[in-house]
Design an enzyme around this catalytic site. Structure first.
Site, PDB file in Angstrom:
ATOM      1  N   HIS A 116       0.824  -1.219   0.000  1.00  0.00           N
ATOM      2  CA  HIS A 116       0.000   0.000   0.000  1.00  0.00           C
ATOM      3  C   HIS A 116       0.859   1.269   0.000  1.00  0.00           C
ATOM      4  O   HIS A 116       0.469   2.272   0.598  1.00  0.00           O
ATOM      5  CB  HIS A 116      -0.939   0.022   1.226  1.00  0.00           C
ATOM      6  CG  HIS A 116      -2.107  -0.919   1.074  1.00  0.00           C
ATOM      7  ND1 HIS A 116      -3.236  -0.602   0.365  1.00  0.00           N
ATOM      8  CD2 HIS A 116      -2.284  -2.185   1.521  1.00  0.00           C
ATOM      9  CE1 HIS A 116      -4.078  -1.638   0.381  1.00  0.00           C
ATOM     10  NE2 HIS A 116      -3.514  -2.601   1.080  1.00  0.00           N
ATOM     11  N   ASP A 129      -0.836  -4.184   6.075  1.00  0.00           N
ATOM     12  CA  ASP A 129      -1.857  -5.063   5.504  1.00  0.00           C
ATOM     13  C   ASP A 129      -1.514  -5.436   4.067  1.00  0.00           C
ATOM     14  O   ASP A 129      -0.823  -4.710   3.367  1.00  0.00           O
ATOM     15  CB  ASP A 129      -3.240  -4.392   5.544  1.00  0.00           C
ATOM     16  CG  ASP A 129      -3.270  -3.046   4.840  1.00  0.00           C
ATOM     17  OD1 ASP A 129      -4.300  -2.718   4.226  1.00  0.00           O
ATOM     18  OD2 ASP A 129      -2.265  -2.310   4.922  1.00  0.00           O
ATOM     19  N   GLU A 130      -2.066  -6.560   3.662  1.00  0.00           N
ATOM     20  CA  GLU A 130      -2.058  -6.976   2.257  1.00  0.00           C
ATOM     21  C   GLU A 130      -0.693  -6.830   1.608  1.00  0.00           C
ATOM     22  O   GLU A 130      -0.539  -6.141   0.603  1.00  0.00           O
ATOM     23  CB  GLU A 130      -3.128  -6.182   1.482  1.00  0.00           C
ATOM     24  CG  GLU A 130      -4.518  -6.509   2.009  1.00  0.00           C
ATOM     25  CD  GLU A 130      -5.633  -5.731   1.315  1.00  0.00           C
ATOM     26  OE1 GLU A 130      -6.693  -6.327   1.107  1.00  0.00           O
ATOM     27  OE2 GLU A 130      -5.450  -4.541   1.008  1.00  0.00           O
ATOM     28  N   VAL A 131       0.299  -7.475   2.207  1.00  0.00           N
ATOM     29  CA  VAL A 131       1.637  -7.522   1.611  1.00  0.00           C
ATOM     30  C   VAL A 131       1.662  -8.768   0.741  1.00  0.00           C
ATOM     31  O   VAL A 131       1.846  -9.888   1.221  1.00  0.00           O
ATOM     32  CB  VAL A 131       2.725  -7.601   2.695  1.00  0.00           C
ATOM     33  CG1 VAL A 131       4.106  -7.667   2.049  1.00  0.00           C
ATOM     34  CG2 VAL A 131       2.623  -6.402   3.620  1.00  0.00           C
TER      35      VAL A 131
END
Lengths: 462, 383
Positions: free
Chosen positions: B109, B170-172
């Site tokens: 992100h 988040d969301e790596v």
């Protein structure tokens, strides 16, 4: 889609812009809204023949500016704009304070948005069956029909809104919907409402949308009341336009009131009616006498309004195609209807009633709301359908099931189509969501009414 | 002004301390005036934390004084916050009893940082070309990455001095680091077998940088993936729970995820329910249900941070759940619809988190209270 670099503006030192236009008359329907805007230092000027034209020029100027790091910059080296007259002189937005009250600051915010986008008529559907928020001075008893005593408009409130609109070259057209959609008037004045409730136990007015009551067309008190109310509105908007409603009159209600039938017979109206299609609900669609009574009411209300100096009277389309003589549908226009009536089209052409083409062909002027209701929740792309609901002449559709703006092909009739109007009906819209429902869809409508829709939707999106 | 029934006194205290709203100023820029309106409304609902998700992969709208090229990642020159803007918002919030918890989301992100500082991005061009910027991840192997983040954290930390600071995480997505030759070489050198271990390395190093840059008294928050991906972090890190655990951990429900994290010794803030109740951005075009909000105010009100944990945690353990947040993720929200998307449903959330559990289980009873509050918001020009 989004450039990562800020545009590099050429700086244009503007010390002042000469604005040369008149500033005295209130906005009128026939105003020439064209303008010239020239930014070519040191000669920077705006010129127009009416205040409305000047206002459009100032809005155009504001759209050329960008605020960057504290200064205001015009994003061009030389600007010379000639704003041609808009395609349609009537570019309206309707708000409904009968279903949900909108406070004065909220109405002013609507006017700001209208000014920014080039809409120039606020059609204010002031009252309805659910509530009567107008604190009339001549008839203070009517305010009992408001939702609550603080959800009302005083004379000062209405004057403020009109003055604010004036400053933005926006006309305000108030609507008192008559004789249907008026049950709230019956809270303070039960004597002017037709009581068609089935028995004594059932209230006349239950506050619901389907409340089957209407103003009583057989009583002198009704017309006396309207006379006073029109006079009051005329003092707020001298020489202006007024909308007298006329939609969705519940004729079946009239037939179920024995007292009304008696008065009708005294006045010489025929109270018989043919049976309904399957024998049930006789007169649900109106016997000839009931329709004639409604028609006479409409004409009499128009006459009263004009006597108070209103320059133009509008009605919903039913006065053209529902209450006239005969059993066929659509009916002819009401007998005696003012030929200068501006008809507001709202019924889909596919439903077989009148439509802008037939209205204009019959010699009436038309404002269309077809496909332009903004009362519903929107999604990301429906602005496109609003944009293309306004068909320019060249691509008028022959598809009668298309709820398009109009289907007028005869050039002579075309000039009678004054424009269009986005409508925010208030059953499910109010203070918490009016802005997000009106905008930006109504801006798409505005552009289409000013310039005609572009085929390039991406260009329009920007 | 009339006050009836005097004398009377009220003693009141909130059930949860962390009663927050996440705003996302990256996906769509949110003007300062709008943030102030939002803070006003929060203060009227006694919400305590504005979680400012200031950057993301689409845009970095911060005109950093120490990293002047950062704002190359802004959408435009006018859609940026200057340091003064950030101070202004923080001060405005403080004056209304609202804390601002800043978030600098990394290592995923963060693709927008690459517009000004391409050197801190992992070299995974094929992943980005195939899957998009959401899959771009910061380079965990480079000192430059940590130096830059340290400077940015120090700057943002000074502007937003709240005790809590959120580090994202988040969301790596694994694909970028799996492609990146630099990361692959690094893994070999370190003896790492999975990218989870790289994530562990990054987060621990980032945490160390954050502690130095922000000062030792801060409580750091991170999204649950940091826990789910087996990153070992000190116990005082608070986790932001928003979904079930990932497939690898086989945690089928959010309450079970909460329990897992609490039993490992961490505090939890709940950001969503199994049905997406507290992601208020879900609506038209994003999980909508025929033009209605996916989460009605009743759905919002129906989610309790302790829902489903009574059988999993002791009352003492349940105290580790310190609150919750509703989120206004900004993919489909900007200044035109932010306030109507956020209110009045956030008020239902606010009551849920303030008032006692036994008093907030009846949505029907809340109806009238919420309606009155909605009218109060409208009267104060919050739509």
């Amino acid at each position: 889609l989004w450039p990562r670099e800020a545009p590099a503006p050429e700086t244009l030192p503007l010390e002042s812009v000469a604005v040369d236009c008149p500033n005295d008359a209130p906005p009128a329907r026939d105003d020439d809204e064209s303008y010239r805007l020239v930014l070519e230092s040191p000669k920077d000027w705006i010129n127009a023949s009416t205040f409305a034209g000047c206002h459009r020029a100032l809005e155009a100027f504001s759209q050329l500016t960008v605020s960057v790091g504290g200064s205001v910059v015009v994003n061009s080296s030389r600007v010379a704009l000639t704003g041609r007259p808009p395609l349609f002189p009537y570019r309206g937005l309707m708000i409904d304070s009968g279903r949900h009250f909108l406070s004065v600051p909220e109405v002013l915010l609507v006017l700001d948005g209208m000014a920014a986008s080039g809409l120039n008529v606020l059609h204010w559907h002031l009252t309805d069956s659910q509530s009567w928020p107008w604190r009339s001075k001549s008839h203070p008893e009517l305010i009992q029909g408001a939702y609550r005593s603080d959800l009302t408009y005083s004379r000062a409130d209405l004057d403020l809104v009109v003055a604010y609109a004036d400053d933005r070259a926006i006309r305000v057209i108030p609507e008192i919907d008559l004789p249907g959609h008026a049950a709230a008037a019956g809270v303070g004045r039960p004597d002017v409402i037709v009581d068609c409730s089935p028995d004594d136990a059932t209230p006349i007015y239950d506050g619901s949308y389907q409340s089957p009551s209407l103003l009583d067309p057989t009583k002198n008190e009704t017309y006396a009341l309207l006379d006073d109310l029109f006079g009051e509105l005329a003092s707020i908007l001298p020489g202006g336009a007024i909308h007298l409603g006329g939609d969705e009159v519940q004729i079946g209600c009239m037939n179920s009131s024995a007292a009304l039938r008696e008065r009708m017979e005294t006045l010489g109206y025929n109270t018989s009616c043919p049976p309904g299609p399957n024998g049930a609900n006789p007169c649900a669609d109106g016997g000839p006498g009931f329709k004639k009574l409604v028609g006479d009411f409409v004409v009499r209300a128009q006459t009263l309004a004009k006597a108070h100096g209103f320059s133009s009277v509008g009605n919903w389309q039913e006065v053209f195609d529902h209450y006239g003589e005969g059993a066929a549908t659509p009916t002819p226009p009401i007998d005696g209807l003012d030929p200068n009536t501006v008809l507001y089209a709202w019924l889909a052409p596919a439903w077989g009633w009148g439509n802008p083409a037939t209205m204009a062909a019959a010699g009436f002027r038309v404002v269309s709301t077809l496909g332009l209701y903004v009362s519903s929740s929107q999604d990301n792309t429906d602005w496109q359908s609003y944009y293309s609901s306004v068909h320019p002449l060249a691509s008028a559709t022959t598809n009668t099931s298309d709820p398009g703006f109009y289907n007028v092909t005869d050039p002579q009739d075309v000039s009678r189509v004054l424009g269009g109007e986005a409508c925010l009906w208030g059953e499910t819209a109010g203070a918490s969501d009016f802005s997000v429902k009106i905008w930006p869809r109504a801006a798409a409508v505005a552009e289409a009414l000013v310039s005609g829709p572009e085929d390039d939707k991406d260009a329009a999106l920007a | 002004l009339v006050v009836r029934g005097l004398p009377w006194s009220i003693e009141d205290a909130p059930r949860f301390a962390h009663r927050g709203m996440l705003v996302d100023s990256s996906r769509h820029f949110l003007p300062v005036d709008l943030l102030k309106q939002q803070i006003d409304a929060m203060s009227w609902a006694k919400l305590s934390v504005l979680h400012w998700h200031i950057t993301d992969f689409q845009a970095a709208p911060f005109a950093s004084a120490v990293l002047p090229k950062l704002l190359k990642g802004a959408y435009s020159a006018i859609e940026v916050y200057t340091p003064d803007d950030v101070s202004d918002v923080v001060r405005y919030a403080k004056d209304r009893g609202v804390r601002v918890m800043m978030e600098l989301d990394t290592p995923g992100h963060a693709a927008s940082f690459g517009a000004g500082y391409p050197e801190i991005m992992s070299d995974c061009p094929e992943t980005v070309a195939d899957l998009g910027d959401a899959y771009q991840v910061l380079d965990p192997t480079s000192n430059a990455t940590y130096d830059l983040l340290g400077q940015l954290l120090a700057e943002l930390g000074a502007l937003a001095p709240d005790a809590y600071f959120h580090l994202g995480g988040d969301e790596v997505y694994a694909q970028c680091w799996e492609e990146s030759p630099t990361v692959q070489a690094f893994m070999k050198a370190q003896g790492f077998e999975t990218v989870d271990e790289v994530e562990n390395y990054f987060e621990n190093r980032y945490l160390g940088v954050a502690r130095t840059a922000l000062g030792g008294d801060r409580v750091l928050m991170a999204f649950q993936e940091v826990f789910d991906n087996n990153v070992t972090l000190p116990g005082d890190v608070v986790f932001d729970v928003w979904k079930q655990g990932n497939a690898a951990t086989e945690v089928p429900s959010i309450p079970e995820e909460i329990a897992r994290i609490v039993k490992a010794g961490h505090r939890v803030v709940l950001a969503n329910g199994n049905s997406g109740e507290w992601y208020l951005n879900d609506g038209w075009g994003n999980g909508n249900d025929g033009g209605r909000y996916r989460s009605s105010w009743k759905d919002v009100y129906g989610l309790d941070p302790l829902n489903g944990t009574d059988a999993l945690l002791t009352p003492a353990e349940q105290l580790y759940v310190v609150g919750g947040e509703v989120s206004l993720w900004g993919e489909e929200i900007d200044a035109t619809n932010f306030l109507t998307r956020a209110w009045p449903r956030s008020a239902a959330f606010a009551e849920k988190l303030w008032s006692p559990r036994a008093a907030t289980d009846d949505a029907v009873a809340q109806t009238a209270r919420l309606a009155r509050f909605a009218c109060r918001l409208n009267a104060r020009a919050i739509p």
